[in-house]
Design an enzyme around this catalytic site. Structure first.
Site, mmCIF file in Angstrom:
data_model
loop_
_atom_site.group_PDB
_atom_site.id
_atom_site.type_symbol
_atom_site.label_atom_id
_atom_site.label_comp_id
_atom_site.label_asym_id
_atom_site.label_seq_id
_atom_site.Cartn_x
_atom_site.Cartn_y
_atom_site.Cartn_z
ATOM 1 N N ASN A 42 -72.461 -36.297 -41.761
ATOM 2 C CA ASN A 42 -71.959 -36.991 -42.956
ATOM 3 C C ASN A 42 -71.356 -35.964 -43.906
ATOM 4 O O ASN A 42 -71.767 -34.807 -43.951
ATOM 5 C CB ASN A 42 -73.112 -37.717 -43.662
ATOM 6 N N THR A 43 -70.383 -36.396 -44.673
ATOM 7 C CA THR A 43 -69.844 -35.559 -45.737
ATOM 8 C C THR A 43 -70.166 -36.217 -47.075
ATOM 9 O O THR A 43 -70.035 -37.427 -47.230
ATOM 10 C CB THR A 43 -68.325 -35.338 -45.579
ATOM 11 N N HIS A 44 -70.659 -35.393 -48.017
ATOM 12 C CA HIS A 44 -71.096 -35.916 -49.309
ATOM 13 C C HIS A 44 -70.405 -35.121 -50.421
ATOM 14 O O HIS A 44 -70.381 -33.881 -50.362
ATOM 15 C CB HIS A 44 -72.621 -35.785 -49.434
ATOM 16 N N GLY A 65 -83.432 -39.927 -44.248
ATOM 17 C CA GLY A 65 -83.390 -40.062 -45.712
ATOM 18 C C GLY A 65 -81.978 -40.370 -46.175
ATOM 19 O O GLY A 65 -81.082 -40.622 -45.364
ATOM 20 N N ARG A 103 -80.928 -56.680 -41.773
ATOM 21 C CA ARG A 103 -80.371 -55.328 -41.850
ATOM 22 C C ARG A 103 -80.594 -54.615 -40.518
ATOM 23 O O ARG A 103 -79.708 -53.907 -40.021
ATOM 24 C CB ARG A 103 -81.052 -54.537 -42.981
ATOM 25 N N ILE A 110 -76.336 -46.971 -45.412
ATOM 26 C CA ILE A 110 -77.418 -46.138 -44.885
ATOM 27 C C ILE A 110 -77.803 -46.721 -43.524
ATOM 28 O O ILE A 110 -78.132 -47.905 -43.433
ATOM 29 C CB ILE A 110 -78.638 -46.175 -45.831
ATOM 30 N N ASP A 125 -78.885 -38.701 -47.631
ATOM 31 C CA ASP A 125 -78.229 -37.409 -47.891
ATOM 32 C C ASP A 125 -79.222 -36.248 -47.859
ATOM 33 O O ASP A 125 -79.098 -35.284 -48.615
ATOM 34 C CB ASP A 125 -77.506 -37.454 -49.255
ATOM 35 N N ASP A 169 -80.250 -37.634 -41.436
ATOM 36 C CA ASP A 169 -81.625 -37.889 -40.962
ATOM 37 C C ASP A 169 -82.079 -39.217 -41.575
ATOM 38 O O ASP A 169 -81.260 -39.984 -42.083
ATOM 39 C CB ASP A 169 -82.555 -36.716 -41.309
HETATM 40 C C1 GRF Z 1 -65.527 -38.811 -49.786
HETATM 41 O O1 GRF Z 1 -65.490 -37.947 -50.907
HETATM 42 C C2 GRF Z 1 -66.935 -38.953 -49.287
HETATM 43 O O2 GRF Z 1 -67.695 -37.769 -49.402
HETATM 44 C C3 GRF Z 1 -67.473 -39.998 -50.229
HETATM 45 O O3 GRF Z 1 -66.428 -40.925 -50.397
HETATM 46 C C4 GRF Z 1 -65.197 -40.239 -50.193
HETATM 47 C C5 GRF Z 1 -64.471 -40.957 -49.087
HETATM 48 O O4 GRF Z 1 -63.139 -40.615 -49.204
HETATM 49 N N1 GRF Z 1 -68.644 -40.631 -49.690
HETATM 50 P P1 GRF Z 1 -62.113 -41.068 -48.031
HETATM 51 O O5 GRF Z 1 -62.435 -42.523 -47.702
HETATM 52 O O6 GRF Z 1 -62.339 -40.161 -46.874
HETATM 53 O O7 GRF Z 1 -60.764 -40.887 -48.671
#
Ligand code: GRF
Length: 202
Positions: free
Chosen positions: A109-111, A145, A67, A94, A147, A143
């Site tokens: 990152n977007t969550h 962790g 990894r 990760i 999310d 970071d």
């Molecule tokens: C997004 O909602 C992201 O937050 C999550 O998976 C989705 C990815 O969507 N981890 P896309 O690949 O950008 O359409």
């Protein structure tokens, strides 16, 4: 500013960035995507990048003995494009110490949940199962962790009685794509400071 975007799936967040930059122009937006990377082949996210004429790379865990070696290889692949900011847009791995040593503090990152609630790979499903009345999305710095990094912005999405995971996720993604485009542009145009858990955009 130079952006490298990492994807693992459909890439609609990547597409939102591509569309915004095309509509606004990279100068006014403050950034351009210089490459798109993935942890797997054959995903729509890579096809979107190719249609946009962008360089792409795939860094698969199974191609590396450990990894840590994968993590170092991913860092190398990203570094080759000399990004100012790295954006995880649905990237489902990760990253480790080597990657964070090189890109920590400029890796976003977007969550699809309101962190710290419902972190991890099933944030949408977990919020639904929990019976939450609202959920949403969070754009944050990564970071060491899962999310847990400093939050930059969040958007709220109501959960409806008739929602199933995909309907709710689609509604979250409508908010998430706008949030990500807005945040990445502001970070690129104005610069920012991270002070503990606070993010100050100049
Ligand atoms: C997004 O909602 C992201 O937050 C999550 O998976 C989705 C990815 O969507 N981890 P896309 O690949 O950008 O359409």
């Amino acid at each position: 500013k130079r952006l490298v975007v990492l994807v693992s799936g459909s890439g609609t967040n990547l597409q939102a960035l591509l569309d915004e930059i095309a509509a606004t122009g990279p100068e006014r937006y403050g950034a351009e995507i210089v490459a798109v990377g993935a942890d797997r082949d054959g995903i729509e996210g890579l096809a979107r990048a190719e249609r946009a004429g962008l360089p792409t790379f795939v860094c698969r865990v199974k191609d590396h003995a450990t990894r840590e070696e994968w993590d170092a290889a991913l860092a190398e692949a990203v570094a080759a494009h000399e990004p100012d900011l790295v954006v995880s847009a649905g990237f489902m791995k990760i990253v480790g110490k080597e990657f964070l040593a090189r890109f920590g503090g400029r890796f976003v990152n977007t969550h699809p949940a309101l962190l710290p609630s419902f972190p991890g790979a099933h944030g949408v499903r977990d919020a639904l199962a929990y019976g939450a009345k609202v959920t949403g999305c969070t754009v944050h710095f990564v970071d060491d962790g899962v999310d847990t990094g400093p939050i930059i912005a969040q958007g709220v999405v109501e959960i409806r009685d008739e929602d199933d995971e995909s309907a709710l996720h689609e509604r979250i993604k409508e908010v998430e794509r706008r949030l990500l485009v807005d945040v990445v542009g502001r970070l690129a145009r104005h610069g920012y400071r991270i002070e503990g858990r606070k993010v100050v955009i100049q």
